[in-house]
Design an enzyme around this catalytic site. Structure first.
Site, PDB file in Angstrom:
ATOM      1  N   ALA A 162       1.707   2.580   7.530  1.00  0.00           N
ATOM      2  CA  ALA A 162       1.976   3.961   7.890  1.00  0.00           C
ATOM      3  C   ALA A 162       0.686   4.678   8.318  1.00  0.00           C
ATOM      4  O   ALA A 162       0.726   5.790   8.823  1.00  0.00           O
ATOM      5  CB  ALA A 162       2.627   4.712   6.740  1.00  0.00           C
ATOM      6  N   ASN A 183       0.831  -1.199   0.000  1.00  0.00           N
ATOM      7  CA  ASN A 183       0.000   0.000   0.000  1.00  0.00           C
ATOM      8  C   ASN A 183       0.871   1.257   0.000  1.00  0.00           C
ATOM      9  O   ASN A 183       0.913   2.001  -0.973  1.00  0.00           O
ATOM     10  CB  ASN A 183      -0.929  -0.012   1.217  1.00  0.00           C
ATOM     11  CG  ASN A 183      -2.045   1.016   1.088  1.00  0.00           C
ATOM     12  OD1 ASN A 183      -2.039   1.828   0.180  1.00  0.00           O
ATOM     13  ND2 ASN A 183      -2.988   0.990   2.002  1.00  0.00           N
ATOM     14  N   ASP A 184       1.617   1.449   1.091  1.00  0.00           N
ATOM     15  CA  ASP A 184       2.374   2.695   1.243  1.00  0.00           C
ATOM     16  C   ASP A 184       3.384   2.920   0.115  1.00  0.00           C
ATOM     17  O   ASP A 184       3.617   4.050  -0.295  1.00  0.00           O
ATOM     18  CB  ASP A 184       3.104   2.700   2.582  1.00  0.00           C
ATOM     19  CG  ASP A 184       2.131   2.640   3.753  1.00  0.00           C
ATOM     20  OD1 ASP A 184       1.001   3.142   3.594  1.00  0.00           O
ATOM     21  OD2 ASP A 184       2.490   2.085   4.800  1.00  0.00           O
ATOM     22  N   VAL A 185       3.962   1.817  -0.405  1.00  0.00           N
ATOM     23  CA  VAL A 185       5.035   1.976  -1.391  1.00  0.00           C
ATOM     24  C   VAL A 185       4.527   2.405  -2.759  1.00  0.00           C
ATOM     25  O   VAL A 185       5.314   2.711  -3.656  1.00  0.00           O
ATOM     26  CB  VAL A 185       5.876   0.684  -1.542  1.00  0.00           C
ATOM     27  CG1 VAL A 185       6.601   0.378  -0.249  1.00  0.00           C
ATOM     28  CG2 VAL A 185       5.029  -0.486  -1.993  1.00  0.00           C
TER      29      VAL A 185
END
Lengths: 108, 462
Positions: free
Chosen positions: B429, B388-390
């Protein structure tokens, strides 16, 4: 040269060596490198053995033995787990060659 | 304590060289395993030698303690799942730091006996080891709790935290100076308690995604504590080994922070400035487009080029093998498939490489971020599995976001994006991902292993 300066010299040179030897590490190996370095500071076990071996009271002995157990976990566990991780990096060379045809390995 | 004989000094020198070779080996894929083995040999030899020269008492209890520690360490190392690796490294680091602090306390006990004059430097080194060692211990325990999700992985803040932290640091320095004038066990124990406090307060405000950087930093801290104890005990192998880890660990921390586009100070103290709690637990009810396995199978099956972005969720679902099968089938159909590996994919830099290596994914298919980021524009479908965050464009567009500035994979440049997710919950995050709401995005909800299995049979049926 006074003795403290000798120790300082070893320290400063070690700092440069420590940075120099890992300066070209690829991000692929960050995890094993961190884990391997972690195992190396388990060498505090040596210090723990020395202070426990010269303990003068029961309290000191108990504290020392706790330190020995903790340091051993750090050192032995650290090297074993790093090896386990790195084993996976070396093992994959074989399947890489037959990746297209070898489907049986996926189920195992 | 007796003087160290020359032959022992030479053995220590050899062990120190082995440590250097170990680190050198660990930084290249070819020699990594040999390097680790050299490190283990060096450490073992250095430890064994002590028993032959030092005229120790309590040898039997010491050996028993070593056996207990070895069993615990080996069991932990062999039983741990690869997904839980960061926690284990944190834990091993913590016990090492704790051991260093206890060794320094015992040395202090020896120094405070009448008639002993340890000297200024030794006293400073002792105070340093006590504070940093116990800080590394407590900090690692909090890190472990965050990664194991025993506590929230979000930054923990309370009013006055920065003040208490600052006071803890100042008090540690003041008491360390006092140790030089009037060394006493009481001060030593208070220093240990302060170290524990500072360690906890240092890690609490760090958000989940940044925790790996903190492990690396604490690792370097333990290294320096061990180096200082080497000076106290006049032992070269401790000094060199500890310093190597302290220096390389600090450097590695900077490298990792660089890979995330952040400064170490920002990672540690960013949350204190506030504003980084964007999207704090809020789940949006904006519309998304979800599809079934058959829809996604058609997208993938007729694509020329597919890039897979694997994340921690993939490993948690143990779906790496199913994913590899899917990729094999797609490749046979003539689709070009690559894996895009973000440097901090997983829970630790380089973690995803370990996890995919475990699933025997061919090394050639794993592309690093810088190599593949230019290829997304020509890509038909990006399949994001448990990440997700990447791929969150907020890293580029939203200065308030905690991941702002982190280089990301340009998944949003591809023609179609498919997210395989369990729910709409935000990533580690804790920030919402705008890409999920993009019109070209399809969501496939469900457990990654389950969904990949269905997807696999759907692609086979095309």
């Amino acid at each position: 040269m006074s003795e403290a300066v000798v120790w300082l010299t070893i320290f400063v040179l070690s700092v440069f060596v420590g940075i120099e030897v890992i300066s070209k590490v690829s991000s692929t190996l960050h995890t094993p490198l961190m884990s391997g370095a972690n195992a190396i500071h388990g060498i505090i076990l040596l210090g723990a053995i020395l202070v426990t071996g010269y303990a003068e009271s029961t309290v000191q002995l108990v504290v020392g033995l706790i330190a020995v157990v903790m340091a051993t976990v750090n050192m032995v566990g650290g090297f074993v787990v790093t090896d386990r991780m790195l084993q996976m990096f070396t093992r994959k060379k074989k399947p890489a060659k037959s990746a297209g045809t070898d489907q049986s390995g996926a189920a195992a | 304590m007796i003087d160290t004989p020359v032959w022992v000094q030479l053995v220590y020198l050899a062990a120190a060289v082995f440590f250097i070779l170990a680190l050198k080996g660990l930084s290249s894929p070819k020699h990594a395993r040999t390097g680790n083995l050299l490190g283990a040999i060096g450490a073992t030899v250095a430890v064994v030698v002590v028993f032959f020269y030092a005229e120790l008492d309590n040898v039997v209890p010491i050996l028993v303690a070593i056996v207990i520690g070895s069993i615990a360490g080996v069991l932990g190392a062999q039983r741990v799942q690869m997904t839980q690796m960061p926690q284990l490294v944190a834990l091993f680091n913590g016990v090492g730091g704790g051991a260093a602090a206890l060794v320094a306390l015992l040395e202090l006990a020896d120094m405070t006996e009448p008639g002993h004059d340890p000297g200024t430097f030794a006293l400073i080194a002792t105070a340093f080891t006590i504070v940093v060692g116990s800080g590394a211990f407590s900090g690692s325990v909090v890190t472990f709790a965050k990664l194991q999700e025993l506590m929230t992985s979000r930054p923990v803040l309370f009013p006055g935290l920065p003040v208490i932290f600052a006071l803890g640091v100042i008090a540690s320095v003041a008491l360390s100076v006092m140790t030089v004038w009037t060394p006493s066990m009481l001060i030593g124990i208070v220093l240990g308690l302060l170290g524990l406090l500072v360690g906890v307060l240092l890690v609490l405000p760090v958000g989940g995604a940044d925790v790996p950087i903190v492990i690396s930093l604490l690792n370097a801290g333990t290294g320096l504590a061990v180096a200082a104890s080497g000076y106290i005990l006049q032992n070269t192998v401790l000094l060199v080994g500890g310093t190597l880890v302290g220096a390389s660990g600090t450097f590695l921390t900077l490298l990792m922070a660089g890979a995330m586009g952040r400064s170490v100070a920002n990672i540690l103290f960013g949350a204190l400035k506030g504003g980084s709690t964007l999207g704090a637990g809020e789940t949006s009810d904006r519309p998304v487009r979800s599809g079934g396995p058959e829809d996604v199978a058609i997208l993938l099956g007729y694509a020329d080029k597919v890039i897979i972005v694997p994340g921690y969720g993939l490993a948690v679902a143990q779906a790496q093998h199913t994913l590899r099968e899917l990729v094999d089938v797609l490749t046979e159909r003539g689709t070009k498939v690559d894996y895009a590996i973000h440097p901090v994919a997983g829970r630790m830099p380089g973690h995803m490489n370990v996890l995919l290596a475990e699933a025997q994914v061919p090394y050639e298919q794993l592309k690093e971020m810088d190599d593949i980021n230019g290829e997304f524009k020509q890509t038909d479908v990006v399949l994001v599995v448990g990440a997700n965050d990447v791929v969150n464009p907020a890293a580029r567009t939203t200065p308030r976001a905690p991941i702002y500035g982190m280089p990301i994979l340009n998944a949003d440049e591809a023609r179609q994006v498919v997210f395989m997710k369990r729910s709409m919950r935000p990533g580690f995050a804790g920030i919402e991902n705008e890409l999920l709401f993009d019109p070209k995005t399809t969501l496939l909800f469900g457990d990654a292993k389950d969904s990949l299995g269905k997807l696999l049979s759907a692609v086979k049926g095309l």
